[in-house]
Motif scaffolding. Structure first.
Motif, PDB file in Angstrom:
ATOM      1  N   LEU A  21       0.858  -1.184   0.000  1.00 26.65           N
ATOM      2  CA  LEU A  21       0.000   0.000   0.000  1.00 26.65           C
ATOM      3  C   LEU A  21       0.896   1.237   0.000  1.00 26.65           C
ATOM      4  O   LEU A  21       1.838   1.323   0.795  1.00 26.65           O
ATOM      5  N   ASP A  22       0.616   2.161  -0.890  1.00 21.98           N
ATOM      6  CA  ASP A  22       1.441   3.362  -0.990  1.00 21.98           C
ATOM      7  C   ASP A  22       1.169   4.295   0.181  1.00 21.98           C
ATOM      8  O   ASP A  22       0.369   5.210   0.094  1.00 21.98           O
ATOM      9  N   THR A  23       1.845   4.033   1.291  1.00 18.69           N
ATOM     10  CA  THR A  23       1.685   4.908   2.459  1.00 18.69           C
ATOM     11  C   THR A  23       2.624   6.109   2.370  1.00 18.69           C
ATOM     12  O   THR A  23       2.412   7.113   3.039  1.00 18.69           O
ATOM     13  N   GLY A  71      12.725   2.476  -5.525  1.00 23.38           N
ATOM     14  CA  GLY A  71      13.598   2.090  -6.624  1.00 23.38           C
ATOM     15  C   GLY A  71      15.032   2.551  -6.521  1.00 23.38           C
ATOM     16  O   GLY A  71      15.721   2.714  -7.530  1.00 23.38           O
ATOM     17  N   LEU A  72      15.511   2.766  -5.289  1.00 19.83           N
ATOM     18  CA  LEU A  72      16.899   3.220  -5.130  1.00 19.83           C
ATOM     19  C   LEU A  72      17.835   2.114  -4.686  1.00 19.83           C
ATOM     20  O   LEU A  72      19.010   2.342  -4.453  1.00 19.83           O
ATOM     21  N   GLY A  73      17.303   0.926  -4.530  1.00 15.73           N
ATOM     22  CA  GLY A  73      18.116  -0.168  -4.013  1.00 15.73           C
ATOM     23  C   GLY A  73      19.263  -0.527  -4.947  1.00 15.73           C
ATOM     24  O   GLY A  73      19.374   0.025  -6.044  1.00 15.73           O
ATOM     25  N   PRO A  74      20.119  -1.454  -4.506  1.00 17.60           N
ATOM     26  CA  PRO A  74      21.319  -1.789  -5.250  1.00 17.60           C
ATOM     27  C   PRO A  74      21.093  -2.810  -6.365  1.00 17.60           C
ATOM     28  O   PRO A  74      21.994  -3.057  -7.158  1.00 17.60           O
TER      29      PRO A  74
HETATM   30  P1  ATP Z   1      16.247   0.072  -0.606  1.00 20.85           P
HETATM   31  O1  ATP Z   1      17.384   0.989  -0.614  1.00 20.85           O
HETATM   32  O2  ATP Z   1      15.905  -0.423   0.756  1.00 20.85           O
HETATM   33  O3  ATP Z   1      16.318  -1.040  -1.606  1.00 20.85           O
HETATM   34  P2  ATP Z   1      14.388   1.188  -2.463  1.00 20.85           P
HETATM   35  O4  ATP Z   1      14.414   2.637  -2.743  1.00 20.85           O
HETATM   36  O5  ATP Z   1      14.871   0.269  -3.482  1.00 20.85           O
HETATM   37  O6  ATP Z   1      15.002   0.970  -1.026  1.00 20.85           O
HETATM   38  P3  ATP Z   1      12.001  -0.201  -2.866  1.00 20.85           P
HETATM   39  O7  ATP Z   1      12.800  -1.402  -3.219  1.00 20.85           O
HETATM   40  O8  ATP Z   1      11.243   0.437  -3.938  1.00 20.85           O
HETATM   41  O9  ATP Z   1      12.896   0.884  -2.183  1.00 20.85           O
HETATM   42  O10 ATP Z   1      11.059  -0.544  -1.652  1.00 20.85           O
HETATM   43  C1  ATP Z   1      11.597  -0.999  -0.440  1.00 20.85           C
HETATM   44  C2  ATP Z   1      10.481  -1.362   0.508  1.00 20.85           C
HETATM   45  O11 ATP Z   1       9.667  -0.241   0.767  1.00 20.85           O
HETATM   46  C3  ATP Z   1       9.558  -2.430  -0.028  1.00 20.85           C
HETATM   47  O12 ATP Z   1       9.179  -3.286   1.039  1.00 20.85           O
HETATM   48  C4  ATP Z   1       8.381  -1.675  -0.524  1.00 20.85           C
HETATM   49  O13 ATP Z   1       7.218  -2.458  -0.475  1.00 20.85           O
HETATM   50  C5  ATP Z   1       8.336  -0.505   0.431  1.00 20.85           C
HETATM   51  N1  ATP Z   1       7.786   0.648  -0.289  1.00 20.85           N
HETATM   52  C6  ATP Z   1       8.231   1.141  -1.463  1.00 20.85           C
HETATM   53  N2  ATP Z   1       7.500   2.180  -1.864  1.00 20.85           N
HETATM   54  C7  ATP Z   1       6.555   2.361  -0.939  1.00 20.85           C
HETATM   55  C8  ATP Z   1       5.473   3.280  -0.766  1.00 20.85           C
HETATM   56  N3  ATP Z   1       5.224   4.223  -1.679  1.00 20.85           N
HETATM   57  N4  ATP Z   1       4.701   3.186   0.330  1.00 20.85           N
HETATM   58  C9  ATP Z   1       4.944   2.223   1.236  1.00 20.85           C
HETATM   59  N5  ATP Z   1       5.937   1.332   1.154  1.00 20.85           N
HETATM   60  C10 ATP Z   1       6.729   1.381   0.085  1.00 20.85           C
END
Ligand code: ATP
Ligand code: MG
Length: 415
Positions: A21-23, A71-74
């Motif tokens: 859920l997009d919180t 979407g900032l993960g590695p």
């Molecule tokens: P990381 O550096 O931890 O990989 P990231 O930027 O890649 O972070 P995502 O991989 O997109 O982030 O998401 C990481 C986690 O956060 C996942 O469990 C995802 O479900 C949760 N998440 C991502 N976007 C949202 C959002 N808009 N609202 C709530 N939870 C979210």
């Protein structure tokens, strides 16, 4: 002063699949709103380059501030950073501070720093790095022409920390933000369209910088006044002035403001007047007592209640003559009046409340269709009754009957 416009872009396939859920955008909206920044649009897109680039370009053409999460993960499925590089037509360079942060993050956990994690310190050349003490992906702040882009990790608690520690202060410093004030006026006992009729002239005459919204829910209509301006104090005074004029038109229906609830307002009135109450609930089945006792400190004025659901219990517990129930029916003015008076006396309370109705979906007749409810509020000097014609939905009828009873009591108390 020009209003600052913002857009929120949340990125992640998992959000579109319905798994997450997009919180984030909900939280960010509220944080921006409190600072007087208007969120123009929220967009959720998947981990797909073309979608991400299009969303960035469209947002840049519309707003002053774009907040991006996710979407900032590695890993390879995280595309936000490569997309930012493309969008700003730049390249990645090693950020020493980001590298030492991520190295320290892993050292603290006694884990080895892999090449994938090392890559997280590669940042677009044109960004300002925003430290992330709670994760491995730093936030990034970009400025191009008149638009600021902020990219943050998707993990909600990381995003919140970065926002609170760095981004929100930076936003306040960067933009000249106007004051934004919300005030909620809470009404009950009148439907949205009837209320709109009563206050039409007042609404039409509102100053340009104060906007009105109707927020209806079962049993109440909230009026939200939102003021925007440069002078916070003048704005507050302006809103208070408008509310004072509104009071003159609709005082009968206004029970409170902002965080007030009907049950809380009644609690305060009861306590201030040192009164006590008891309830006899038929069709509300305890819901009224639940509402009253959900307020901390309700033991100061709530003595107790009973749920005499069957006719026999109405007779045994409250002494209502069998013949009266037979003649008038359990759902009748006479019976509900008796219930309220009797429970008041039995509990030695100042006020007795009672409900009797056909909650549905079955049990209705031509004469008393589903949603027919009688309520009563009894005090030593007199008993007030009211007939309600509610809906076909059982739960809504229970809730609305309880709210109506509380409102009957409120009116009694403010007389
Ligand atoms: P990381 O550096 O931890 O990989 P990231 O930027 O890649 O972070 P995502 O991989 O997109 O982030 O998401 C990481 C986690 O956060 C996942 O469990 C995802 O479900 C949760 N998440 C991502 N976007 C949202 C959002 N808009 N609202 C709530 N939870 C979210
Ligand atoms: Mg991801």
């Amino acid at each position: 002063m020009k209003q600052i416009l913002a857009e929120i872009i949340t990125i992640g396939d998992e959000i579109l699949y319905g798994q997450t859920l997009d919180t984030n955008s909900h939280w960010i909206s509220e944080a921006l709103d409190r600072r007087g920044i208007k969120v123009l649009r929220k967009t959720t897109i998947g981990d797909q380059e073309s979608e991400i680039l299009t969303a960035f370009a469209e947002a840049e053409s519309r707003v002053d501030l774009v907040l991006i999460t996710g979407g900032l993960g590695p890993t390879n499925d995280d595309l936000t950073k490569p997309c930012l590089v493309k969008f700003f037509n730049t390249d990645l360079v090693l950020n020493e501070k980001a590298l030492s942060d991520v190295a320290e993050f892993f050292a603290r956990r006694g884990r080895e720093l892999t090449q994938l994690n090392r890559n997280q310190a590669l940042l677009p050349r044109n960004c300002v790095m925003i430290p992330n003490r709670h994760g491995t992906a730093p936030g990034m702040w970009f400025e191009r022409d008149n638009t600021v882009f902020v990219s943050m990790p998707g993990v909600p608690h990381e995003m919140k920390h970065i926002m609170e520690e760095s981004i929100l202060p930076k936003i306040s410093a960067h933009f000249k933000v106007p004051a934004l004030i919300h005030k909620m006026v809470k009404t009950t006992g009148i439907g949205e369209s009837f209320l709109a009729d009563i206050i039409k002239e007042w609404e039409d005459a509102l100053p340009k910088n104060i906007k009105l919204a109707y927020l209806p829910s079962p049993g109440e209509v909230k009026l939200r006044l939102t003021g925007l301006g440069n002078d916070k104090k003048a704005l507050e005074e302006g809103i208070e002035r408008e509310i004072a004029s509104l009071q003159k038109l609709a005082s009968e229906y206004i029970y409170g403001y902002n965080g007030d609830t009907l049950e809380k307002v009644i609690g305060e009135l009861m306590r201030n007047q040192s009164k006590t109450m008891a309830v006899a609930e038929s069709c509300t089945g305890g819901y009224l007592a639940h509402m009253i006792t959900s307020v901390p400190g309700s033991s100061d004025y709530f003595l107790g209640g009973m749920v005499p659901y069957s006719n026999r219990m109405k007779t045994e517990l409250l002494g209502i003559p069998e013949e009266l129930i037979e003649e008038k029916g359990a759902v009748s003015e006479e019976v509900v009046k008796w219930m309220a008076e009797s429970v008041r006396k039995k509990f030695s309370a100042d006020i007795g409340l009672a409900s009797s109705g056909i909650a549905g979906p079955g049990g209705g007749s031509a004469e008393k269709p589903v949603g027919t409810v009688w309520i009563a509020c009894s005090c030593a000097s007199h008993t007030q009754t009211k007939k309600l014609q509610l809906s076909l939905d059982r739960n809504i009828n229970i809730k609305l009957s309880s709210i109506s009873l509380l409102n009957l009591l409120r009116k009694q108390l403010i007389q």
